[in-house]
Design a protein around this motif. Structure first.
Motif, PDB file in Angstrom:
ATOM      1  N   GLY A 107       0.677  -1.344   0.084  1.00  0.00           N
ATOM      2  CA  GLY A 107       0.123  -0.137  -0.009  1.00  0.00           C
ATOM      3  C   GLY A 107       0.928   1.291   0.069  1.00  0.00           C
ATOM      4  N   ILE A 108       2.214   1.307   0.768  1.00  0.00           N
ATOM      5  CA  ILE A 108       2.564   2.422   0.853  1.00  0.00           C
ATOM      6  C   ILE A 108       3.410   2.837  -0.493  1.00  0.00           C
ATOM      7  CG2 ILE A 108       4.800   1.376   1.979  1.00  0.00           C
ATOM      8  CD1 ILE A 108       3.472   4.911   2.478  1.00  0.00           C
ATOM      9  N   ALA A 138       2.404   1.936  -3.465  1.00  0.00           N
ATOM     10  CA  ALA A 138       1.486   2.454  -4.364  1.00  0.00           C
ATOM     11  C   ALA A 138       1.143   3.932  -4.213  1.00  0.00           C
ATOM     12  CB  ALA A 138       0.242   1.352  -4.376  1.00  0.00           C
ATOM     13  N   TYR A 139       1.065   4.188  -2.850  1.00  0.00           N
ATOM     14  CA  TYR A 139       0.970   5.758  -2.384  1.00  0.00           C
ATOM     15  C   TYR A 139       1.889   6.499  -3.038  1.00  0.00           C
ATOM     16  CZ  TYR A 139       0.695   9.574   0.449  1.00  0.00           C
ATOM     17  OH  TYR A 139       0.932  10.897   1.093  1.00  0.00           O
ATOM     18  N   LEU A 140       3.279   5.965  -2.575  1.00  0.00           N
ATOM     19  CA  LEU A 140       4.305   7.020  -3.112  1.00  0.00           C
ATOM     20  C   LEU A 140       4.678   6.940  -4.616  1.00  0.00           C
ATOM     21  CD1 LEU A 140       7.037   5.310  -0.681  1.00  0.00           C
ATOM     22  CD2 LEU A 140       6.012   7.733  -0.662  1.00  0.00           C
ATOM     23  N   GLN A 141       4.086   6.126  -5.355  1.00  0.00           N
ATOM     24  CA  GLN A 141       4.170   6.268  -6.776  1.00  0.00           C
ATOM     25  C   GLN A 141       2.767   7.225  -7.205  1.00  0.00           C
ATOM     26  OE1 GLN A 141       3.447   2.087  -7.780  1.00  0.00           O
ATOM     27  NE2 GLN A 141       5.610   1.514  -7.822  1.00  0.00           N
ATOM     28  N   ARG A 142       1.926   7.213  -6.730  1.00  0.00           N
ATOM     29  CA  ARG A 142       0.823   8.073  -6.814  1.00  0.00           C
ATOM     30  C   ARG A 142       1.209   9.683  -6.633  1.00  0.00           C
ATOM     31  NH1 ARG A 142      -2.453   4.373  -4.468  1.00  0.00           N
ATOM     32  NH2 ARG A 142      -2.753   5.656  -2.612  1.00  0.00           N
ATOM     33  N   GLN A 143       1.900   9.510  -5.424  1.00  0.00           N
ATOM     34  CA  GLN A 143       2.305  10.973  -5.074  1.00  0.00           C
ATOM     35  C   GLN A 143       3.398  11.313  -6.086  1.00  0.00           C
ATOM     36  OE1 GLN A 143      -0.319  11.427  -3.091  1.00  0.00           O
ATOM     37  NE2 GLN A 143       1.329  12.872  -2.332  1.00  0.00           N
ATOM     38  N   LYS A 190       1.646  12.745  -9.180  1.00  0.00           N
ATOM     39  CA  LYS A 190       1.041  13.840  -8.798  1.00  0.00           C
ATOM     40  C   LYS A 190       2.211  14.973  -8.899  1.00  0.00           C
ATOM     41  CE  LYS A 190      -2.965  12.396  -5.992  1.00  0.00           C
ATOM     42  NZ  LYS A 190      -3.361  12.454  -4.361  1.00  0.00           N
TER      43      LYS A 190
END
Length: 102
Positions: A68-69, A71-76, A79
């Motif tokens: 999860g983290i 995937a979050y970092l990739q989204r950030q 962005k």
């Protein structure tokens, strides 16, 4: 006495690359298997303090689910790339250089 052994962990510091594990500020001086669950379905693992491991004796494991983290970092990161591209486009528009090849 047993209650002290069952206290909750409030801080974990892990330097995976260098094989350092601190729990609540105390260096772990026993063999511990660190398992990191990756988004691609492959897990990576490392034995901390391998010189203390005894053949045939199981080591405690610390499992980190990084799916999860990451995937979050990739989204950030995505962005930020979009945000930077938009800022550059606005600067170029304001400077009158939008659409001009450099």
């Amino acid at each position: 006495e047993v209650r002290k052994m069952l206290q909750k962990i409030s801080n974990i510091t892990l330097d995976y690359q260098n094989g350092i594990l601190l729990i609540d500020g105390k260096a772990i001086t026993a063999p511990v298997k660190i398992i990191v669950k990756e988004p691609d379905g492959w897990d990576v693992s490392k034995l901390i303090n391998p010189e203390l491991a005894k053949q045939g004796v199981a080591c405690p494991e610390l499992i980190i689910d990084a799916r999860g983290i990451l995937a979050y970092l990739q989204r950030q990161e995505l962005k930020e790339l979009v945000r930077d591209a938009v800022k550059e486009a606005i600067r170029a528009e304001l400077a009158g250089t939008a659409g001009v090849e450099r």
